[in-house]
Write a protein that holds these residues in place. Sequence first.
Motif, PDB file in Angstrom:
ATOM      1  N   THR A   1       0.840  -1.187   0.000  1.00 37.94           N
ATOM      2  CA  THR A   1       0.000   0.000   0.000  1.00 37.94           C
ATOM      3  C   THR A   1       0.877   1.240   0.000  1.00 37.94           C
ATOM      4  O   THR A   1       1.922   1.267   0.639  1.00 37.94           O
ATOM      5  CB  THR A   1      -0.928   0.026   1.222  1.00 37.94           C
TER       6      THR A   1
ATOM      7  N   ALA B   1      -0.949   3.412   3.763  1.00 39.06           N
ATOM      8  CA  ALA B   1      -1.425   2.795   4.992  1.00 39.06           C
ATOM      9  C   ALA B   1      -1.100   3.655   6.203  1.00 39.06           C
ATOM     10  O   ALA B   1       0.034   4.106   6.387  1.00 39.06           O
ATOM     11  CB  ALA B   1      -0.810   1.416   5.172  1.00 39.06           C
TER      12      ALA B   1
ATOM     13  N   TYR C   1      -4.586  -2.208   2.659  1.00 38.94           N
ATOM     14  CA  TYR C   1      -3.692  -2.629   1.590  1.00 38.94           C
ATOM     15  C   TYR C   1      -4.427  -2.708   0.258  1.00 38.94           C
ATOM     16  O   TYR C   1      -5.515  -3.283   0.164  1.00 38.94           O
ATOM     17  CB  TYR C   1      -3.037  -3.959   1.948  1.00 38.94           C
TER      18      TYR C   1
END
Length: 124
Positions: free
Chosen positions: A99, A102, A111
């Motif tokens: 990701t 995040a 994600y």
Amino acid sequence: QVQLVESGGGLVQAGGSLRLSCAASGRTFVRYAMAWFRQAPGKEREFVAAITWNTGNTYYADSVKGRFTISRDIAKITAYLEMNSLKPEDTAVYYCAATPTATSLIDVSKYDYWGQGTQVTVSS
């Protein structure tokens, strides 16, 4: 447009070791985090370990601390999960994920990109 390709799963006896790899393509990962999750039959996908791509800071689930090590190879754009002292309860399909944004690295919902999963089976 990020693709993740996993490898390294297999069958191992309790106490043994495996090394999982997750090769990424499509973008650079300067701002990304990468993580490993696992999912046993009938169970929800759970966090295992994460690493920030830029700094290499690592995070682990309590259940794997001291046994698993997450790392990354910047040049290869690949994350690894070294699994030692494996237990039958580690049996699951292991997924890598990535990701760019995040805010909670252990949260599966944060994600954006996922690998296909690789089976890890630990026999007693």
